[in-house]
Design an enzyme around this catalytic site. Structure first.
Site, short mmCIF file in Angstrom:
data_model
loop_
_atom_site.label_atom_id
_atom_site.label_comp_id
_atom_site.label_asym_id
_atom_site.label_seq_id
_atom_site.Cartn_x
_atom_site.Cartn_y
_atom_site.Cartn_z
N VAL A 1 0.84 -1.20 0.00
CA VAL A 1 0.00 0.00 0.00
C VAL A 1 0.87 1.25 0.00
O VAL A 1 1.88 1.30 0.72
CB VAL A 1 -0.91 0.01 1.25
CG1 VAL A 1 -1.67 1.33 1.36
CG2 VAL A 1 -1.87 -1.16 1.22
N CYS A 2 0.49 2.24 -0.82
CA CYS A 2 1.13 3.55 -0.76
C CYS A 2 0.05 4.61 -0.92
O CYS A 2 -1.15 4.30 -0.84
CB CYS A 2 2.21 3.69 -1.82
SG CYS A 2 1.58 3.74 -3.52
N ALA A 3 0.42 5.84 -1.16
CA ALA A 3 -0.55 6.93 -1.22
C ALA A 3 -1.43 6.85 -2.46
O ALA A 3 -2.66 6.96 -2.39
CB ALA A 3 0.15 8.28 -1.15
#
Length: 375
Positions: free
Chosen positions: A72-74
């Site tokens: 997960v990232c932005a």
């Protein structure tokens, strides 16, 4: 091995069904600590993307070999690159499509109950943000309460069911998320209702939502009975629907109560909050099913993903409803407040119609957890 793409909907289903999986969050530590994908059986590891530019070898011992890994990232770009590296290392890995922005915007429709005339009540769970909105359905008509800015979800849902949206309500002037109520009303010709005490600075026309104004939905009618319930805002208004459901807005939650400070008037409004919770709500039936506008933690989700509880049960179990000493209550809701929601002043101004940020600006304004409650 190939990298799988996982949608926010798929992650939401895993959270609701309490599935076990592992998240590698590659955002910066401060962003991760502020807000993340949460669930009963999720394990997390936070390693910023920039620490992985030279490879993932150092973190491999910290990753499970027999459990699904979701990166997960932005916005998704960094997570794709990290997922590729983990896949090349032989791990089974997915990345969250659209990143935390997609997680923030996903709405899961859940049936919350039936109505006496054969109608239905749906709850839209914004699981990444903790927002809850509602659609009442009766005889081909629909009313929407506390809509988010993702208006297509409600419009598409109504279209699929062959419904005409005739009324749209906001229980109060929201400060943690941008309301979609006005946009839905403009798109459908529905009447937009707003408590007048929260609407003194708005720049648009609306129908005043006040006690004594029952609103009918459908030919056999659903009586939406407004209950003036100030405290979170000075105009906060609850609804008793079909003599069975209490839509409590941001006044009462399942595991917490509303905060009174988002207009900078905590000391002024704390008395109103106590009056609403300890007197006005106390006069209502214990059998009413409370349907709030937010939840704080995933433990508040029922098995089907909905959020609800009987009012009588909350008067027994919710700590915020069981503080006999008024000074102790005041200290809880004025001296123990979480941080303000991100960009809450700009969100209030947007909901008043004073500013019109574009879609990307609205996304940025809403990023982060909901912070409407005190526990």
């Amino acid at each position: 091995m190939s990298v799988h793409v996982m949608t926010a909907k798929e992650v939401a289903r895993k959270v609701i069904q309490k599935e076990s999986f592992f998240i590698l969050d590659v955002r910066n530590e401060d962003a991760f600590q502020d807000w993340k994908v949460e669930g009963d059986n999720i394990q997390h590891l936070n390693v910023p993307y920039f620490d992985l530019l030279d490879g993932v070898e150092e973190i491999l011992p910290q990753l499970p070999q027999n459990k699904e890994i979701v990166v997960v990232c932005a916005k998704e770009g960094s997570s794709i690159m990290v997922a590729d590296m983990l896949s090349e290392a032989g791990l089974t890995v997915s990345y969250l499509k659209g990143g935390m922005k997609a997680w923030s915007e996903y709405l899961e429709p859940v049936k919350a109950g039936d109505l006496k005339d054969g109608g239905e009540l749906y709850q839209f769970v914004r699981i990444g943000k903790g927002c809850l909105s509602y659609m009442l359905v009766s005889n081909g008509e629909a009313a929407i309460i506390d809509a988010t800015r993702m208006t297509d979800v409600y419009l598409d849902f109504a279209k699929e069911k062959g419904l005409k949206i005739t009324h749209v309500f906001d229980t109060h002037l929201h400060a943690d998320h941008i309301s979609g109520g006005r946009a839905i009303a403009e798109a459908t010709g529905a009447v937009y209702w707003l408590p007048p005490k929260d609407a003194e600075e708005v720049t648009f026309s609306y129908e005043p939502l006040e006690e004594g104004k029952d609103v009918k939905i459908g030919s056999t009618t659903i009586a939406i009975q407004p209950v003036y319930s100030p405290g979170h805002t000075i105009g906060s208004t609850s609804f008793i629907v079909d003599d069975a459901y209490l839509l409590s807005g941001d006044i009462l939650f399942i595991d917490s109560i509303g905060r009174p400070d988002l207009a900078g008037l905590a000391q002024d409004w704390v008395g109103d909050l106590r009056e609403t919770l300890y007197k006005r709500y106390k006069e209502l039936s214990d059998d009413l099913i409370v349907l709030p506008a937010h939840f704080m933690i995933t433990e508040e989700l029922n098995e089907d993903g909905s959020v609800s509880e009987k009012l009588g049960t909350l008067f027994k179990k919710n700590h915020g409803l069981n503080i006999e000493d008024e000074s102790e209550f005041r200290e809880l809701v004025t001296g123990n407040l979480p941080p303000q929601p991100n960009a809450y002043q700009e969100i209030r101004q947007t909901n008043m119609g004073k500013i019109t940020p574009d879609e990307e600006q609205q996304r940025e304004m809403e990023i982060g957890p909901n912070r409407c409650a005190v526990r």
